[in-house]
Design an enzyme around this catalytic site. Structure first.
Site, PDB file in Angstrom:
ATOM      1  N   ASN A  12       0.868  -1.171   0.000  1.00 35.86           N
ATOM      2  CA  ASN A  12       0.000   0.000   0.000  1.00 35.86           C
ATOM      3  C   ASN A  12       0.908   1.224   0.000  1.00 35.86           C
ATOM      4  OD1 ASN A  12      -1.773   2.077   0.535  1.00 35.86           O
ATOM      5  ND2 ASN A  12      -2.140   1.480   2.675  1.00 35.86           N
ATOM      6  N   LYS A  14       0.094   4.248  -0.189  1.00 29.64           N
ATOM      7  CA  LYS A  14      -0.527   5.438   0.420  1.00 29.64           C
ATOM      8  C   LYS A  14      -0.311   6.642  -0.517  1.00 29.64           C
ATOM      9  CE  LYS A  14       0.479   3.427   4.872  1.00 29.64           C
ATOM     10  NZ  LYS A  14       0.334   3.604   6.305  1.00 29.64           N
ATOM     11  N   HIS A  99      -9.331   1.255   4.976  1.00 31.86           N
ATOM     12  CA  HIS A  99      -8.052   1.439   5.675  1.00 31.86           C
ATOM     13  C   HIS A  99      -8.280   2.425   6.834  1.00 31.86           C
ATOM     14  CE1 HIS A  99      -3.929   2.561   6.530  1.00 31.86           C
ATOM     15  NE2 HIS A  99      -3.550   1.491   5.853  1.00 31.86           N
ATOM     16  N   GLU A 101      -6.634   4.782   7.880  1.00 32.07           N
ATOM     17  CA  GLU A 101      -6.365   6.192   7.549  1.00 32.07           C
ATOM     18  C   GLU A 101      -7.558   6.812   6.826  1.00 32.07           C
ATOM     19  OE1 GLU A 101      -2.592   5.522   5.651  1.00 32.07           O
ATOM     20  OE2 GLU A 101      -1.711   5.029   7.592  1.00 32.07           O
ATOM     21  N   GLU A 169      -5.342  -4.888  10.773  1.00 31.76           N
ATOM     22  CA  GLU A 169      -4.305  -3.883  10.937  1.00 31.76           C
ATOM     23  C   GLU A 169      -4.538  -3.113  12.233  1.00 31.76           C
ATOM     24  OE1 GLU A 169      -2.372  -2.809   6.945  1.00 31.76           O
ATOM     25  OE2 GLU A 169      -4.044  -1.463   7.245  1.00 31.76           O
ATOM     26  N   GLY A 175       2.740   2.088  10.670  1.00 33.06           N
ATOM     27  CA  GLY A 175       3.740   3.134  10.497  1.00 33.06           C
ATOM     28  C   GLY A 175       4.506   3.496  11.752  1.00 33.06           C
ATOM     29  N   SER A 214       3.539  -2.371  10.294  1.00 34.35           N
ATOM     30  CA  SER A 214       4.998  -2.412  10.489  1.00 34.35           C
ATOM     31  C   SER A 214       5.630  -3.750  10.115  1.00 34.35           C
ATOM     32  CB  SER A 214       5.347  -2.018  11.940  1.00 34.35           C
ATOM     33  OG  SER A 214       4.955  -0.685  12.202  1.00 34.35           O
TER      34      SER A 214
HETATM   35  C1  PEP Z   1      -0.636   0.087   5.991  1.00 36.13           C
HETATM   36  O1  PEP Z   1      -0.666   1.258   5.669  1.00 36.13           O
HETATM   37  O2  PEP Z   1      -1.542  -0.662   5.602  1.00 36.13           O
HETATM   38  C2  PEP Z   1       0.475  -0.386   6.804  1.00 36.13           C
HETATM   39  C3  PEP Z   1       0.409  -1.589   7.314  1.00 36.13           C
HETATM   40  O3  PEP Z   1       1.532   0.464   6.986  1.00 36.13           O
HETATM   41  P1  PEP Z   1       2.972   0.106   7.604  1.00 36.13           P
HETATM   42  O4  PEP Z   1       3.413  -1.186   6.994  1.00 36.13           O
HETATM   43  O5  PEP Z   1       3.848   1.254   7.203  1.00 36.13           O
HETATM   44  O6  PEP Z   1       2.804  -0.018   9.086  1.00 36.13           O
END
Ligand code: PEP
Length: 254
Positions: A12, A14, A99, A101, A169, A175, A214
């Protein structure tokens, strides 16, 4: 992992990347070789502005491309939004919906996420529905309650066309460099599996359950080996081909 389910490693991007980043897509496509493809599927969800170009770069390869959001309606007065048909037209075969976000930045409710999921699936897209608890909810011991409610409200009762994928998630792990323990991931994924089987019957056993938050080359092997973890949704570490392929390579050792 789940016996009988081919894992999916999904990136992803973003709000990152311009046409200058397409070389990474090319490197991912080349690096995702026949050996890896025997073990896993691989997908990168790029910004809408890059989807057509990224899909062209990956056209003759094994790497799939997708979008990070869609509108629930097929067309109309929805300035700035993109429809599932537009995603498919640009060469995308997948879409992420719900998501955290999007839920946080755009106030998307689980009901709105479900409508988007219905649209994505109806278009034949692999539709990745994201759920997960906040740090406060985890500290309050509410993780499984949150997952139960988000699954109930964000997923369609029935669908046809595309493949439904669910991504767990934890919001606090996205992040941040923080991850739940393997035991915590196992508990969440076993719970989700049971919820899906309770709701959909045998179909629930075939739904891919991704872990996201992460994931990096250094922790992928441990996280991907957890029962009922059928792949990863990767943010930061999906921007570079070396990192995403490093995560994928964990499957050569599991
Ligand atoms: C994500 O945005 O779906 C995500 C898991 O981000 P990250 O791997 O940077 O934690």
């Amino acid at each position: 992992m789940t016996p009988g389910i081919k894992p999916l490693v999904a990136g992803n991007w973003k709000m990152n990347g311009t046409s200058a980043s397409l070389g990474e897509i090319g490197a991912m496509n080349t690096g995702f070789d026949a050996g890896l493809q025997q073990k896993i599927d691989m997908l990168v969800c790029v910004p809408a502005t890059l989807l057509f170009q990224a899909s062209e770069v990956a056209r003759n390869g094994r790497l799939q491309t997708g979008a990070q959001d869609c509108h629930a309606r097929s067309s109309g007065a929805h300035t700035g939004d993109i429809s599932v048909a537009m995603i498919a037209d640009a060469g995308g075969s997948a879409v992420i919906v719900g998501h955290s976000e999007r839920r946080a930045d755009h106030g998307e409710t689980s009901e709105a996420v479900r409508e988007k999921a219905v649209a994505g699936l109806g278009e034949g897209l692999q539709t990745i529905v994201c759920i997960g608890e906040t740090e406060e909810e985890r500290k309050g011991g509410k993780t499984l309650d949150v997952l139960k409610e988000q699954l109930a409200l964000s997923l369609p009762d029935q669908w046809q066309g595309g493949e439904l994928v669910v991504a767990y998630e934890p919001v606090w792990a996205i992040g941040t460099g923080l991850t739940p323990t393997a035991d915590d991931v196992a508990e969440a994924h076993a719970f989700m599996r049971a919820e899906l089987v309770g709701r959909y019957g045998e179909i629930g056993n075939a739904i891919r359950l991704l872990y996201g938050g992460s994931v990096k080359p250094g922790n992928a092997k441990e996280l991907m080996a957890v029962a009922n973890v059928d792949g990863a949704l990767v943010g930061g570490a999906s921007l570079k081909a070396a990192d995403l392929l490093g995560i994928a390579a964990a499957y050569l050792e599991i």
